[in-house]
Motif scaffolding. Structure first.
Motif, short mmCIF file in Angstrom:
data_model
loop_
_atom_site.label_atom_id
_atom_site.label_comp_id
_atom_site.label_asym_id
_atom_site.label_seq_id
_atom_site.Cartn_x
_atom_site.Cartn_y
_atom_site.Cartn_z
N GLN A 59 0.75 -1.28 -0.06
CA GLN A 59 0.11 0.03 -0.04
C GLN A 59 0.71 1.16 0.01
O GLN A 59 1.88 1.66 0.69
N THR A 123 -6.74 5.43 -0.73
CA THR A 123 -5.64 4.05 -0.75
C THR A 123 -5.36 3.65 -1.88
O THR A 123 -6.20 3.55 -3.09
N THR A 125 -2.99 0.37 -4.03
CA THR A 125 -2.12 -0.84 -3.64
C THR A 125 -1.37 -1.15 -4.75
O THR A 125 -1.93 -1.21 -5.95
N ALA A 188 5.96 2.84 1.17
CA ALA A 188 4.85 1.67 1.26
C ALA A 188 4.88 0.74 2.59
O ALA A 188 5.83 0.73 2.98
N ALA A 191 1.08 -4.99 2.29
CA ALA A 191 -0.88 -4.98 2.07
C ALA A 191 -1.29 -5.76 2.90
O ALA A 191 -2.39 -5.70 3.53
#
Length: 221
Positions: A59, A123, A125, A188, A191
């Protein structure tokens, strides 16, 4: 109940190790020896490509760029875009699909070289086993995207591949291989957190902690 609470915190900390990392980047303060002038209109834009390994996605937290002559009070407006290519055969953003992620641009009242953080407004990803292109452009004004001299090759998470830089003088209608690898860092977070690590010193400790937690909770009822 104090012991139960402490045990719960300890167990959850072990079971959820996700943390922010540098997905890929070449950020260094060694020097700002060269750069690319990013221009609005039919001007210059620059892109860098990378391919994620198989496994989990990441993410996006933010993107940091090393810029100068970036002054939002005099009208400079940066445009940051991400393109995705699940087939992994693109050689520029032209062979990939523009993603619907937008960014909150940092403000600046100076033309000095500095670090500027662009934060996604929603958001997003990065999918595993997918090629991406980070494109830096301008919708108004112009500024410089700095780079080290000599270039520093971007690196990041294990298995990630840097696919080079691409340069356009036609506002993205065509690209050529760029000789300059600009300074950037894509931050990041994994996720999907790994809930258990089945090793003698890791997984068993977590499982044991979970068992003890359940036993203490039963006693407390």
């Amino acid at each position: 109940m104090g012991g139960v609470t402490a045990l719960l915190v300890s167990t959850l900390a072990l079971a959820n190790p996700a943390e922010a990392i540098s997905l890929i980047g070449n950020y260094s303060f060694t020097n700002d020896g060269i750069g690319i002038g990013i221009e609005s209109g039919t001007g210059i834009q620059q892109a860098v490509g990378f391919t994620l390994p198989t496994g989990s996605g990441y993410q996006l937290d933010n993107i940091v760029l090393r810029l100068n002559n970036y002054n939002t009070t005099t009208g400079d407006v940066a445009l940051i875009q991400i393109y995705a290519d699940a087939a992994k055969n693109s050689t520029s953003p032209l062979g990939a699909t523009l993603q619907s992620v937008l960014f909150s641009n940092p403000i600046s009242s100076s033309t000095a070289v500095n670090n500027f953080t662009f934060t996604p407004t929603s958001t997003f990803t990065f999918a595993a086993d997918t090629r991406y292109w980070l494109l830096v452009d301008a919708t108004a004004g112009n500024f410089d995207w700095r780079a080290n001299n000599p270039n520093i090759t971007p690196t990041g998470v294990s298995g990630i591949t840097f696919n080079g830089s691409r340069f356009s003088m036609t506002n993205g209608t065509s690209y050529v291989t760029g000789a300059v690898v600009n300074s950037f860092d894509i931050n990041a977070t994994a996720a999907t957190a790994v809930p258990f690590e089945f090793e003698a010193t890791g997984g068993l400790a977590i499982l044991g902690g979970a068992w003890l937690l359940r036993r203490h909770l039963k006693k407390a009822l």
